[in-house]
Design an enzyme around this catalytic site. Structure first.
Site, PDB file in Angstrom:
ATOM      1  N   SER A 187       3.623  -2.198  10.174  1.00  0.00           N
ATOM      2  CA  SER A 187       5.079  -2.269  10.352  1.00  0.00           C
ATOM      3  C   SER A 187       5.680  -3.622   9.959  1.00  0.00           C
ATOM      4  O   SER A 187       6.647  -4.085  10.566  1.00  0.00           O
ATOM      5  CB  SER A 187       5.476  -1.905  11.787  1.00  0.00           C
ATOM      6  OG  SER A 187       5.122  -0.559  12.064  1.00  0.00           O
TER       7      SER A 187
ATOM      8  N   ASN B 126       0.882  -1.171   0.000  1.00  0.00           N
ATOM      9  CA  ASN B 126       0.000   0.000   0.000  1.00  0.00           C
ATOM     10  C   ASN B 126       0.916   1.216   0.000  1.00  0.00           C
ATOM     11  O   ASN B 126       1.504   1.553   1.012  1.00  0.00           O
ATOM     12  CB  ASN B 126      -0.894  -0.021   1.252  1.00  0.00           C
ATOM     13  CG  ASN B 126      -1.703   1.260   1.393  1.00  0.00           C
ATOM     14  OD1 ASN B 126      -1.749   2.088   0.474  1.00  0.00           O
ATOM     15  ND2 ASN B 126      -2.341   1.439   2.537  1.00  0.00           N
TER      16      ASN B 126
ATOM     17  N   LYS C 137       0.167   4.241  -0.214  1.00  0.00           N
ATOM     18  CA  LYS C 137      -0.420   5.448   0.391  1.00  0.00           C
ATOM     19  C   LYS C 137      -0.159   6.640  -0.540  1.00  0.00           C
ATOM     20  O   LYS C 137      -0.236   6.484  -1.769  1.00  0.00           O
ATOM     21  CB  LYS C 137       0.133   5.648   1.801  1.00  0.00           C
ATOM     22  CG  LYS C 137      -0.037   4.374   2.642  1.00  0.00           C
ATOM     23  CD  LYS C 137       0.210   4.538   4.105  1.00  0.00           C
ATOM     24  CE  LYS C 137      -0.041   3.213   4.799  1.00  0.00           C
ATOM     25  NZ  LYS C 137       0.093   3.279   6.241  1.00  0.00           N
TER      26      LYS C 137
ATOM     27  N   GLY D 144       2.805   2.223  10.704  1.00  0.00           N
ATOM     28  CA  GLY D 144       3.763   3.311  10.543  1.00  0.00           C
ATOM     29  C   GLY D 144       4.505   3.682  11.819  1.00  0.00           C
ATOM     30  O   GLY D 144       5.155   4.714  11.888  1.00  0.00           O
TER      31      GLY D 144
ATOM     32  N   HIS E 228      -9.411   1.304   4.989  1.00  0.00           N
ATOM     33  CA  HIS E 228      -8.131   1.478   5.678  1.00  0.00           C
ATOM     34  C   HIS E 228      -8.323   2.430   6.857  1.00  0.00           C
ATOM     35  O   HIS E 228      -9.104   3.388   6.769  1.00  0.00           O
ATOM     36  CB  HIS E 228      -7.085   2.042   4.705  1.00  0.00           C
ATOM     37  CG  HIS E 228      -5.705   1.981   5.265  1.00  0.00           C
ATOM     38  ND1 HIS E 228      -5.241   2.907   6.177  1.00  0.00           N
ATOM     39  CD2 HIS E 228      -4.700   1.095   5.094  1.00  0.00           C
ATOM     40  CE1 HIS E 228      -4.005   2.589   6.525  1.00  0.00           C
ATOM     41  NE2 HIS E 228      -3.658   1.482   5.878  1.00  0.00           N
TER      42      HIS E 228
ATOM     43  N   GLU F 201      -5.232  -4.878  10.548  1.00  0.00           N
ATOM     44  CA  GLU F 201      -4.193  -3.878  10.745  1.00  0.00           C
ATOM     45  C   GLU F 201      -4.435  -3.122  12.054  1.00  0.00           C
ATOM     46  O   GLU F 201      -5.250  -2.175  12.079  1.00  0.00           O
ATOM     47  CB  GLU F 201      -4.202  -2.864   9.591  1.00  0.00           C
ATOM     48  CG  GLU F 201      -3.901  -3.460   8.245  1.00  0.00           C
ATOM     49  CD  GLU F 201      -3.304  -2.420   7.294  1.00  0.00           C
ATOM     50  OE1 GLU F 201      -2.223  -2.704   6.739  1.00  0.00           O
ATOM     51  OE2 GLU F 201      -3.874  -1.332   7.127  1.00  0.00           O
TER      52      GLU F 201
ATOM     53  N   GLU G  89      -6.646   4.783   7.939  1.00  0.00           N
ATOM     54  CA  GLU G  89      -6.392   6.203   7.628  1.00  0.00           C
ATOM     55  C   GLU G  89      -7.618   6.830   6.970  1.00  0.00           C
ATOM     56  O   GLU G  89      -7.932   7.993   7.203  1.00  0.00           O
ATOM     57  CB  GLU G  89      -5.137   6.323   6.745  1.00  0.00           C
ATOM     58  CG  GLU G  89      -3.879   6.056   7.557  1.00  0.00           C
ATOM     59  CD  GLU G  89      -2.718   5.495   6.757  1.00  0.00           C
ATOM     60  OE1 GLU G  89      -2.728   5.566   5.521  1.00  0.00           O
ATOM     61  OE2 GLU G  89      -1.784   4.964   7.401  1.00  0.00           O
TER      62      GLU G  89
END
Ligand code: 13P
Length: 256
Positions: A213, A10, A12, A173, A95, A167, A97
């Site tokens: 991660s 991904n 991003k 991250g 996701h 996730e 985010e």
């Protein structure tokens, strides 16, 4: 039951056009057989058309989001039918985010999932808990609710076309990977929810990835677990060599 692994990058909101092309050229010739491991890059929408044109035999391209309507007055949005018409094969849905910054809800995740499978796209449906929830010990309940809401009115045939990505938000991250045990336990709990919604054979068949991660150092231990079928990878998918190392780890495990 053997589930074919998926390593999905991904990207991003990273890379320029030239960087994106260079990556695809670098990995195309090196990727292992797609019959053994599915290698996917989920790229920013603006790159999708050109990356699909450049994808080699063993690479597939995914989007990072889509709208649930087939068409309509939704300025700035892209539909599943548009993605499909350009040869995109996967789409990340829900996701964290997008849930945190773009008003994605369990309800829109559900609508997008249904729209994606109806368009013959493979949705990678993301669920995961915050640090507060992990520390409060209610991870499984929260993730269960996310899955139940995502799969509302989704029939067995449609469910089988989906991929789930677990996730944990605190691992994204941050460099703080969930331990293989933590990730595997939650993924097992997700399989139990799927078994209750459908039946055990569906739960055994559906592929569930871990994300948060994942890197070239921890990928082997994550893939060595019973229930993790691959990874959804952010940072470590940006470099071609690192992405190839992750894919090769999944390949090696399969051909053992
Ligand atoms: P990182 O691998 O950078 O932690 O990102 C994970 C992720 O959000 C993939 O969708």
């Amino acid at each position: 039951m053997s589930r074919k692994p998926i390593i999905a990058g991904n990207w991003k909101m990273y890379k320029t056009k030239d960087e994106a092309y260079a990556f695809i050229y670098a990995v195309n010739v090196e990727l292992p057989d797609r019959e053994v491991v599915e290698s996917v890059i989920c790229a920013p929408a603006i790159f999708l058309k050109d990356l699909v044109k450049r994808e080699g035999e063993n690479l597939r391209i995914g989007a990072q989001n889509m709208h649930y309507a087939q068409e309509g007055a939704f300025t700035g949005e892209i539909s599943g039918s548009m993605l499909k018409s350009y040869g995109v094969d996967y789409v990340v849905i829900g996701h964290s985010e997008r849930r945190a910054y773009f008003n994605e809800t369990d309800e829109t995740v559900n609508l997008k999932l249904i729209s994606a499978v109806n368009m013959d796209l493979t949705p990678i449906v993301c669920v995961g808990e915050s640090l507060e929830i992990r520390e409060a010990g209610t991870t499984n309940e929260v993730v269960k609710k996310q899955i139940e809401k995502a799969y509302l009115n989704v029939d067995v045939k449609q469910a089988l076309k989906t991929v789930i990505a677990y996730e944990p938000i605190w691992a994204i991250g941050t460099g703080k990977t969930a331990t293989p045990e933590q990730a595997n336990d939650t993924i097992k709990a997700i399989r139990d929810v799927i078994a209750k919604l459908y039946d055990q054979s569906i739960a055994d068949e559906i592929r569930i990835l871990y994300g948060g991660s994942v890197n070239t150092k921890n990928v082997d231990s994550l893939l060595a677990t019973s229930d993790i079928d691959g990874a959804l990878v952010g940072g470590a998918s940006l470099d071609p060599n690192s992405f190839l190392t992750l894919v090769r780890a999944a390949y090696k495990k399969e051909i053992k």
